[in-house]
Design a protein around this motif. Structure first.
Motif, PDB file in Angstrom:
ATOM      1  N   ASN A  38       7.768   7.820  -6.178  1.00  0.00           N
ATOM      2  CA  ASN A  38       7.175   8.212  -7.452  1.00  0.00           C
ATOM      3  C   ASN A  38       6.142   7.218  -7.969  1.00  0.00           C
ATOM      4  O   ASN A  38       5.100   7.621  -8.476  1.00  0.00           O
ATOM      5  N   LYS A  39       6.421   5.928  -7.869  1.00  0.00           N
ATOM      6  CA  LYS A  39       5.517   4.923  -8.439  1.00  0.00           C
ATOM      7  C   LYS A  39       4.365   4.576  -7.499  1.00  0.00           C
ATOM      8  O   LYS A  39       3.270   4.298  -7.934  1.00  0.00           O
ATOM      9  N   PHE A  40       4.627   4.586  -6.176  1.00  0.00           N
ATOM     10  CA  PHE A  40       3.627   4.121  -5.216  1.00  0.00           C
ATOM     11  C   PHE A  40       3.165   5.200  -4.240  1.00  0.00           C
ATOM     12  O   PHE A  40       2.326   4.936  -3.394  1.00  0.00           O
ATOM     13  N   SER A  41       3.729   6.389  -4.332  1.00  0.00           N
ATOM     14  CA  SER A  41       3.379   7.488  -3.417  1.00  0.00           C
ATOM     15  C   SER A  41       3.444   7.052  -1.951  1.00  0.00           C
ATOM     16  O   SER A  41       2.573   7.389  -1.154  1.00  0.00           O
ATOM     17  N   VAL A  42       4.490   6.287  -1.625  1.00  0.00           N
ATOM     18  CA  VAL A  42       4.630   5.831  -0.237  1.00  0.00           C
ATOM     19  C   VAL A  42       4.625   7.038   0.692  1.00  0.00           C
ATOM     20  O   VAL A  42       5.105   8.108   0.341  1.00  0.00           O
ATOM     21  N   SER A  43       4.049   6.840   1.879  1.00  0.00           N
ATOM     22  CA  SER A  43       3.935   7.969   2.798  1.00  0.00           C
ATOM     23  C   SER A  43       4.457   7.675   4.197  1.00  0.00           C
ATOM     24  O   SER A  43       4.566   8.583   5.004  1.00  0.00           O
TER      25      SER A  43
ATOM     26  N   ASP B 295       0.853  -1.195   0.000  1.00  0.00           N
ATOM     27  CA  ASP B 295       0.000   0.000   0.000  1.00  0.00           C
ATOM     28  C   ASP B 295       0.887   1.241   0.000  1.00  0.00           C
ATOM     29  O   ASP B 295       1.690   1.396  -0.901  1.00  0.00           O
ATOM     30  N   LEU B 296       0.786   2.082   1.017  1.00  0.00           N
ATOM     31  CA  LEU B 296       1.579   3.314   1.060  1.00  0.00           C
ATOM     32  C   LEU B 296       2.786   3.203   1.992  1.00  0.00           C
ATOM     33  O   LEU B 296       3.428   4.198   2.309  1.00  0.00           O
ATOM     34  N   GLU B 297       3.090   1.974   2.415  1.00  0.00           N
ATOM     35  CA  GLU B 297       4.166   1.765   3.393  1.00  0.00           C
ATOM     36  C   GLU B 297       5.376   1.074   2.778  1.00  0.00           C
ATOM     37  O   GLU B 297       5.244   0.088   2.056  1.00  0.00           O
ATOM     38  N   ILE B 298       6.548   1.600   3.104  1.00  0.00           N
ATOM     39  CA  ILE B 298       7.779   0.879   2.806  1.00  0.00           C
ATOM     40  C   ILE B 298       7.982  -0.093   3.957  1.00  0.00           C
ATOM     41  O   ILE B 298       8.205   0.313   5.097  1.00  0.00           O
ATOM     42  N   LYS B 299       7.865  -1.376   3.665  1.00  0.00           N
ATOM     43  CA  LYS B 299       8.033  -2.409   4.690  1.00  0.00           C
ATOM     44  C   LYS B 299       9.508  -2.695   4.930  1.00  0.00           C
ATOM     45  O   LYS B 299       9.923  -2.953   6.057  1.00  0.00           O
ATOM     46  N   GLU B 300      10.290  -2.709   3.856  1.00  0.00           N
ATOM     47  CA  GLU B 300      11.717  -3.009   3.956  1.00  0.00           C
ATOM     48  C   GLU B 300      12.448  -2.350   2.800  1.00  0.00           C
ATOM     49  O   GLU B 300      11.923  -2.277   1.694  1.00  0.00           O
ATOM     50  N   LEU B 301      13.665  -1.914   3.081  1.00  0.00           N
ATOM     51  CA  LEU B 301      14.563  -1.411   2.050  1.00  0.00           C
ATOM     52  C   LEU B 301      15.968  -1.816   2.484  1.00  0.00           C
ATOM     53  O   LEU B 301      16.423  -1.403   3.552  1.00  0.00           O
ATOM     54  N   TYR B 302      16.613  -2.650   1.686  1.00  0.00           N
ATOM     55  CA  TYR B 302      17.953  -3.125   2.016  1.00  0.00           C
ATOM     56  C   TYR B 302      18.834  -3.082   0.783  1.00  0.00           C
ATOM     57  O   TYR B 302      18.395  -3.437  -0.308  1.00  0.00           O
ATOM     58  N   VAL B 303      20.072  -2.654   0.984  1.00  0.00           N
ATOM     59  CA  VAL B 303      21.079  -2.655  -0.070  1.00  0.00           C
ATOM     60  C   VAL B 303      22.248  -3.500   0.427  1.00  0.00           C
ATOM     61  O   VAL B 303      22.690  -3.332   1.565  1.00  0.00           O
ATOM     62  N   ASP B 304      22.724  -4.393  -0.430  1.00  0.00           N
ATOM     63  CA  ASP B 304      23.874  -5.223  -0.087  1.00  0.00           C
ATOM     64  C   ASP B 304      24.997  -4.330   0.448  1.00  0.00           C
ATOM     65  O   ASP B 304      25.297  -3.278  -0.127  1.00  0.00           O
ATOM     66  N   CYS B 305      25.611  -4.756   1.529  1.00  0.00           N
ATOM     67  CA  CYS B 305      26.669  -3.978   2.187  1.00  0.00           C
ATOM     68  C   CYS B 305      27.797  -3.594   1.231  1.00  0.00           C
ATOM     69  O   CYS B 305      28.374  -2.515   1.356  1.00  0.00           O
ATOM     70  N   PHE B 306      28.105  -4.467   0.267  1.00  0.00           N
ATOM     71  CA  PHE B 306      29.187  -4.199  -0.667  1.00  0.00           C
ATOM     72  C   PHE B 306      28.868  -3.051  -1.623  1.00  0.00           C
ATOM     73  O   PHE B 306      29.776  -2.482  -2.232  1.00  0.00           O
ATOM     74  N   PHE B 307      27.585  -2.722  -1.765  1.00  0.00           N
ATOM     75  CA  PHE B 307      27.181  -1.719  -2.743  1.00  0.00           C
ATOM     76  C   PHE B 307      26.545  -0.486  -2.103  1.00  0.00           C
ATOM     77  O   PHE B 307      25.998   0.362  -2.808  1.00  0.00           O
ATOM     78  N   GLN B 308      26.608  -0.378  -0.787  1.00  0.00           N
ATOM     79  CA  GLN B 308      26.043   0.791  -0.120  1.00  0.00           C
ATOM     80  C   GLN B 308      26.885   2.025  -0.464  1.00  0.00           C
ATOM     81  O   GLN B 308      28.069   1.922  -0.751  1.00  0.00           O
ATOM     82  N   GLY B 309      26.231   3.181  -0.456  1.00  0.00           N
ATOM     83  CA  GLY B 309      26.917   4.426  -0.769  1.00  0.00           C
ATOM     84  C   GLY B 309      27.041   4.706  -2.258  1.00  0.00           C
ATOM     85  O   GLY B 309      27.739   5.624  -2.654  1.00  0.00           O
ATOM     86  N   GLN B 310      26.354   3.924  -3.084  1.00  0.00           N
ATOM     87  CA  GLN B 310      26.421   4.108  -4.538  1.00  0.00           C
ATOM     88  C   GLN B 310      25.114   4.646  -5.121  1.00  0.00           C
ATOM     89  O   GLN B 310      24.922   4.628  -6.329  1.00  0.00           O
TER      90      GLN B 310
END
Length: 147
Positions: A101-106, A74-89
């Protein structure tokens, strides 16, 4: 953009990202090795996330390698994870902008002690509220962030 709907073929990579990022970020908070290295296993997570009600809400950042994932309900981000090796990119930022933009998460919930995640979400237009709840089965709080 390199973001697409997750498929069954992505499950092992999604699970790998989740397990290792959670171990690195959450073990210092929860200090529960039985969970971090016992219960939290790639195969079990892949099986859990293969359920249609979970997999159907996951999008992955894939530029030839799945480097991050976001789960939106729905409008909730349940999880967002980026592999540790690629963080900061910029991968997390791309996933966040996609979700906005696509889901208007709030809104989303974040561990109160996960300062790095909270700073990230605040840089992307979310603000902490006074609403808190316990992370299930723990004494740690989740804090509600809204935009």
């Amino acid at each position: 953009m390199n973001i697409r709907k997750a498929t069954v073929q992505d499950l092992s990579r999604i699970a790998e990202i989740l397990v290792f990022v959670k171990r690195i970020n959450y073990r210092p908070i929860f200090q529960n090795d039985a969970y971090s290295f016992g219960e939290l296993q790639v195969l079990a997570v892949a099986e859990e996330y293969g359920a249609p009600d979970i997999l159907g809400h996951i999008w992955v950042y894939d530029d030839g390698i799945v480097k991050g994932m976001i789960r939106i309900v729905d409008l909730e981000i349940k999880e967002l994870y980026v592999d540790c090796f690629f963080q900061g990119q910029g991968i997390g930022a791309d996933l966040m902008e996609f979700a906005k933009n696509k889901f208007s998460v709030s809104f989303l919930w974040a561990l109160e002690k996960n300062d790095g995640a909270i700073r990230f979400y605040m840089r992307h237009g979310f603000h902490k509220t006074d609403t808190k709840k316990f992370e299930e089965g723990t004494t740690e709080y989740l804090v509600l962030l809204e935009r």
